[in-house]
Design a protein around this motif. Sequence first.
Motif, short mmCIF file in Angstrom:
data_model
loop_
_atom_site.label_atom_id
_atom_site.label_comp_id
_atom_site.label_asym_id
_atom_site.label_seq_id
_atom_site.Cartn_x
_atom_site.Cartn_y
_atom_site.Cartn_z
N SER A 11 9.84 4.43 -5.15
CA SER A 11 8.36 4.35 -5.79
C SER A 11 7.62 5.91 -6.10
O SER A 11 8.27 6.78 -5.64
N GLU A 13 4.85 6.59 -5.40
CA GLU A 13 4.02 7.04 -4.15
C GLU A 13 4.78 7.62 -3.24
O GLU A 13 4.13 8.36 -2.22
N GLY A 111 0.33 2.65 -3.75
CA GLY A 111 0.71 2.51 -5.15
C GLY A 111 -0.57 2.54 -5.90
O GLY A 111 -1.80 2.28 -5.17
N THR A 112 -0.45 2.99 -7.13
CA THR A 112 -1.88 2.66 -7.79
C THR A 112 -1.97 1.58 -8.98
O THR A 112 -2.83 1.78 -9.80
N GLU A 113 -1.19 0.69 -8.52
CA GLU A 113 -1.06 -0.54 -9.62
C GLU A 113 -2.17 -1.37 -9.39
O GLU A 113 -2.55 -1.50 -8.33
N LYS A 114 -2.51 -2.11 -10.41
CA LYS A 114 -3.81 -2.97 -10.30
C LYS A 114 -3.31 -4.11 -9.42
O LYS A 114 -4.41 -4.92 -8.79
N SER A 115 -2.09 -4.46 -9.13
CA SER A 115 -1.76 -5.53 -8.35
C SER A 115 -2.01 -5.57 -6.88
O SER A 115 -1.72 -6.23 -5.96
N GLY A 118 1.16 -1.87 -3.45
CA GLY A 118 2.56 -2.13 -3.35
C GLY A 118 3.33 -3.02 -1.94
O GLY A 118 2.14 -3.18 -1.01
#
Length: 151
Positions: A11, A13, A111-115, A118
């Motif tokens: 990842s 991150e 993590g920086t994902e919208k979901s 992580g």
Amino acid sequence: MRKFLVILDDSRECLNAMRFAAMRASKSGGGVTILSIIPPEEFNHWIGVADLMREETRDRIVAHFEVFAKWMRDRQGIDPDLVIREGEAVHEILAQIKEDPEIGVLVLGAGTEKSGPGPLVAAMSKQAGFLPIPMTLVPGEMSKERLEAVT
């Protein structure tokens, strides 16, 4: 000695978590253990093929570890340990914490994902109330300069 346990994976991150763990260990006189976990489903092949794949995966992990270890030694004066385990991530993290009484802090990159942060952060957050040590979440978007300032 108190050690920071940080997870090595693919990842983005992961980089910030490594940096944070090394900087905190350096400034607090601690150490770093880098844990890489190989998922069990990765080797569901014939025995000969599975053994070869397992060896290649371990070689890749060691090469990835050496990049971080060199930075930690050169920049932070920290000589990290590498532990490779096979199994489900949460179970293996908890087992490592239980088996090594010097581990004092679990460091994970968010993590920086919208979901969400992580799957590992989400799974470990569910365990947070039962952990025998604190867990530190390091934002994946945090700059190197900000990391240096907070460590």
